[in-house]
Scaffold this motif. Sequence first.
Motif, mmCIF file in Angstrom:
data_model
loop_
_atom_site.group_PDB
_atom_site.id
_atom_site.type_symbol
_atom_site.label_atom_id
_atom_site.label_comp_id
_atom_site.label_asym_id
_atom_site.label_seq_id
_atom_site.Cartn_x
_atom_site.Cartn_y
_atom_site.Cartn_z
ATOM 1 N N GLU A 121 0.829 -1.205 0.000
ATOM 2 C CA GLU A 121 0.000 0.000 0.000
ATOM 3 C C GLU A 121 0.862 1.253 0.000
ATOM 4 O O GLU A 121 0.542 2.238 -0.661
ATOM 5 C CB GLU A 121 -0.946 0.018 1.203
ATOM 6 N N THR A 142 -6.217 2.072 -7.826
ATOM 7 C CA THR A 142 -7.116 1.088 -7.233
ATOM 8 C C THR A 142 -6.301 -0.155 -6.931
ATOM 9 O O THR A 142 -5.343 -0.479 -7.629
ATOM 10 C CB THR A 142 -8.281 0.698 -8.166
ATOM 11 N N LYS A 145 -8.468 -5.685 -2.573
ATOM 12 C CA LYS A 145 -8.296 -5.944 -1.145
ATOM 13 C C LYS A 145 -7.807 -7.367 -0.932
ATOM 14 O O LYS A 145 -8.290 -8.305 -1.552
ATOM 15 C CB LYS A 145 -9.616 -5.731 -0.405
ATOM 16 N N GLU A 175 -4.988 -0.748 9.252
ATOM 17 C CA GLU A 175 -6.319 -0.203 9.012
ATOM 18 C C GLU A 175 -6.936 0.146 10.346
ATOM 19 O O GLU A 175 -6.628 -0.458 11.376
ATOM 20 C CB GLU A 175 -7.215 -1.201 8.270
ATOM 21 N N ASP A 242 -15.703 -5.681 4.716
ATOM 22 C CA ASP A 242 -14.457 -5.626 3.940
ATOM 23 C C ASP A 242 -14.061 -7.005 3.431
ATOM 24 O O ASP A 242 -13.095 -7.606 3.886
ATOM 25 C CB ASP A 242 -13.316 -5.058 4.810
ATOM 26 N N ARG A 247 -12.401 -3.579 -4.068
ATOM 27 C CA ARG A 247 -11.375 -2.596 -4.432
ATOM 28 C C ARG A 247 -11.230 -1.531 -3.356
ATOM 29 O O ARG A 247 -12.194 -1.097 -2.743
ATOM 30 C CB ARG A 247 -11.739 -1.906 -5.750
ATOM 31 N N THR A 248 -10.003 -1.102 -3.158
ATOM 32 C CA THR A 248 -9.744 0.105 -2.386
ATOM 33 C C THR A 248 -9.279 1.174 -3.370
ATOM 34 O O THR A 248 -8.728 0.864 -4.429
ATOM 35 C CB THR A 248 -8.667 -0.137 -1.317
ATOM 36 N N SER A 284 -13.974 4.051 -8.296
ATOM 37 C CA SER A 284 -13.365 2.739 -8.331
ATOM 38 C C SER A 284 -13.990 1.852 -9.402
ATOM 39 O O SER A 284 -13.300 1.129 -10.123
ATOM 40 C CB SER A 284 -13.498 2.065 -6.955
#
Length: 366
Positions: A121, A142, A145, A175, A242, A247-248, A284
Amino acid sequence: MALDPFLPLSTGGLAQIDQRSREIFRQIVESYLATGEPVGSRNIARLIPMTLSPASVRNVMADLEAAGLIYAPHTSAGRLPTERGLRFFVDALMEVGDVNERDRANIESQVLAAARTTTVEGVLQEASGLLSGLARGAGVVTATKTDPRLKHVEFVPLEPGRALVILVSEDGQVENRALALPPGLPVSALTEATNFLNARIRGRTLSDARQEMDSLLSELNRDLDALTARVVEAGLASWSGDEPGGRTLIVRGQAKLLEDLRALEDLERIRLLFDDLETKREVSELLGRAEEAQALRIFIGSENRLFSLSGSSTIVAPYRDGQGRVVGVLGVIGPTRLNYGRIVPMVDFTARLVSRVLGAPGADAA
């Protein structure tokens, strides 16, 4: 470089425009990309590498306007390219070079440094911020996850009635979620909740923890008082949506969009773009179309519903994981007068470099 055109070049017979018209059209577009201002026939007559009078240029401009490639923003003004004209320029006329040595060295050094010192990340954050600075737009990434194994869980008090629950994974991802606390909960209960979860889910994935929720709940009721049990249950439930595979979205550098405003209408356009970027789920989903295409994509203005009001363009390219699978996209969002010829190879180079960092087979950013 793999580039997936959004529209066929032959749309409306545009590919058959003669060389003189193409040169005049190219000058209009390049002037717009450089200045954002309309350009008139006299200036074009001086710029093109052929001898034409302003009157002859005006005749060609009239034909280009009839074809829907340019328009006059005001009476007696010069001409600007339409979105259709920009698409034609990008697909048929744009000359895409390579990343210049300075940008290449900058991107490579910073992304590789991030790869040595931070998480995946963190690498994506670095890549997004770099593209934002170099392209003077908003950098976007993007990512799919994942479901990493957990290293540590902690409940941290924020203020009366609220706490932060923090999850740290074995690969360094962090997180957190804000959590409402039951009335009358002592601070010691947060410590007890932290110890309870760390003893049971360390080294397991969040999916594993969810699957064992029923047995955990029975232990909660047996080993903890009612208020502390509610904190633990709420902490686990805060991650219940989650699921791995979703997608994040990372957006960096929106402030760059404010650095080159030329008129009040530019400010309004940027305000609308900021509103669009707040709808992260829709952004996203839009960028997911580039993942599916598995090639660099350019969306111009109303070609995508989300950015139609702000008149923005998006240049994104997919990156791959160690198995060669497309796991996300990265790129730039900005005004339609982005420097496409410079930014397209920059985005492509960064995507290939990130793929190389992630161990994608055959990824070569050299």
